[in-house]
Design a protein around this motif. Structure first.
Motif, PDB file in Angstrom:
ATOM      1  N   LEU A 198      -9.886  -6.186  -5.418  1.00 56.14           N
ATOM      2  CA  LEU A 198      -8.928  -6.301  -3.863  1.00 56.14           C
ATOM      3  C   LEU A 198      -8.487  -4.961  -3.542  1.00 56.14           C
ATOM      4  N   ALA A 199      -8.139  -3.930  -4.588  1.00 52.68           N
ATOM      5  CA  ALA A 199      -7.848  -2.651  -4.340  1.00 52.68           C
ATOM      6  C   ALA A 199      -9.128  -1.668  -3.657  1.00 52.68           C
ATOM      7  N   LEU A 200     -10.303  -2.206  -4.540  1.00 54.50           N
ATOM      8  CA  LEU A 200     -11.280  -1.371  -3.958  1.00 54.50           C
ATOM      9  C   LEU A 200     -11.838  -1.760  -2.497  1.00 54.50           C
ATOM     10  N   LEU A 201     -11.636  -3.034  -2.314  1.00 54.73           N
ATOM     11  CA  LEU A 201     -11.992  -3.787  -0.726  1.00 54.73           C
ATOM     12  C   LEU A 201     -11.015  -3.292   0.041  1.00 54.73           C
ATOM     13  N   SER A 202      -9.720  -3.343  -0.230  1.00 58.72           N
ATOM     14  CA  SER A 202      -8.684  -2.777   0.887  1.00 58.72           C
ATOM     15  C   SER A 202      -8.790  -1.396   1.136  1.00 58.72           C
ATOM     16  N   ALA A 239      -9.399  -0.040   4.905  1.00 62.28           N
ATOM     17  CA  ALA A 239      -8.385   0.791   5.382  1.00 62.28           C
ATOM     18  C   ALA A 239      -9.000   1.960   5.947  1.00 62.28           C
ATOM     19  N   CYS A 240      -9.765   2.610   5.192  1.00 69.54           N
ATOM     20  CA  CYS A 240     -10.352   3.903   5.347  1.00 69.54           C
ATOM     21  C   CYS A 240     -11.249   3.701   6.779  1.00 69.54           C
ATOM     22  N   LEU A 241     -11.926   2.563   6.876  1.00 69.84           N
ATOM     23  CA  LEU A 241     -12.881   2.290   7.910  1.00 69.84           C
ATOM     24  C   LEU A 241     -12.224   2.124   9.061  1.00 69.84           C
ATOM     25  N   SER A 242     -11.136   1.179   9.194  1.00 69.42           N
ATOM     26  CA  SER A 242     -10.574   0.588  10.047  1.00 69.42           C
ATOM     27  C   SER A 242      -9.590   1.842  10.870  1.00 69.42           C
ATOM     28  N   ARG A 243      -8.933   2.581  10.084  1.00 69.03           N
ATOM     29  CA  ARG A 243      -7.809   3.412  10.577  1.00 69.03           C
ATOM     30  C   ARG A 243      -6.788   3.052  11.450  1.00 69.03           C
ATOM     31  N   CYS A 244      -6.480   1.772  11.259  1.00 71.48           N
ATOM     32  CA  CYS A 244      -5.365   1.190  11.680  1.00 71.48           C
ATOM     33  C   CYS A 244      -3.943   1.762  11.420  1.00 71.48           C
ATOM     34  N   GLU A 245      -2.751   1.407  11.920  1.00 71.04           N
ATOM     35  CA  GLU A 245      -1.482   1.928  11.576  1.00 71.04           C
ATOM     36  C   GLU A 245      -1.192   1.707  10.253  1.00 71.04           C
ATOM     37  N   GLY A 277      -5.744   3.710  -4.057  1.00 75.13           N
ATOM     38  CA  GLY A 277      -6.325   4.728  -4.996  1.00 75.13           C
ATOM     39  C   GLY A 277      -5.565   5.022  -6.334  1.00 75.13           C
ATOM     40  N   ILE A 278      -4.241   4.813  -6.136  1.00 74.80           N
ATOM     41  CA  ILE A 278      -3.598   5.069  -7.310  1.00 74.80           C
ATOM     42  C   ILE A 278      -3.464   3.629  -8.331  1.00 74.80           C
TER      43      ILE A 278
END
Length: 125
Positions: free
Chosen positions: A55-59, A63-69, A79-80
């Motif tokens: 889930l952390a890798l997917l999210s 998150a990096c692809l979407s660049r939403c707020e 990453g942590i």
């Protein structure tokens, strides 16, 4: 993106509790554990740990692809959490350090929910 933030924050916090409980139980053990059996991966790294890592890798990737707020805070939290798993697999810091890293990751993952604009709630519900 907010649902990923909620899932990540909750799963990271659950993993922190899991690591803290394991650390407490291993400290309360009356007999000292042998060095080779101090942290076997089959007992302490259950399937839920691997699901949370996925889930952390997917999210983090989404998150990096979407660049939403709030994408930066979610990506940092993921990453942590990945660093927490690497520390756990390497055996660094016992279980106290990974538990602390999981709590920090949960905090970062939940930060985007604090700054929710009022227009989001009008559209969402």
């Amino acid at each position: 993106m907010r649902i990923l933030s909620i899932f990540c924050g909750l799963s990271f916090a659950v993993m922190a509790g899991y690591f803290l409980a394991f650390a407490t139980l291993s400290m309360l053990a009356t007999a000292p554990m042998p060095a080779t059996d101090s942290l076997p991966l089959d007992r302490s790294f259950g399937p839920i740990c691997w699901v949370a890592l996925g889930l952390a890798l997917l999210s983090g990737g989404l998150a990096c692809l979407s660049r939403c707020e709030g994408w930066a805070a979610l990506a940092i939290g993921c990453g942590i959490f990945v660093l927490c798993h690497l520390a756990m697999l390497a055996g660094l810091g016992g279980t106290g350090v990974p538990a602390l890293l999981c709590l920090i990751a949960a905090g970062f993952a939940l930060v985007p929910l604090v700054h929710t604009p009022s227009s989001y709630w009008r559209v969402a519900g």
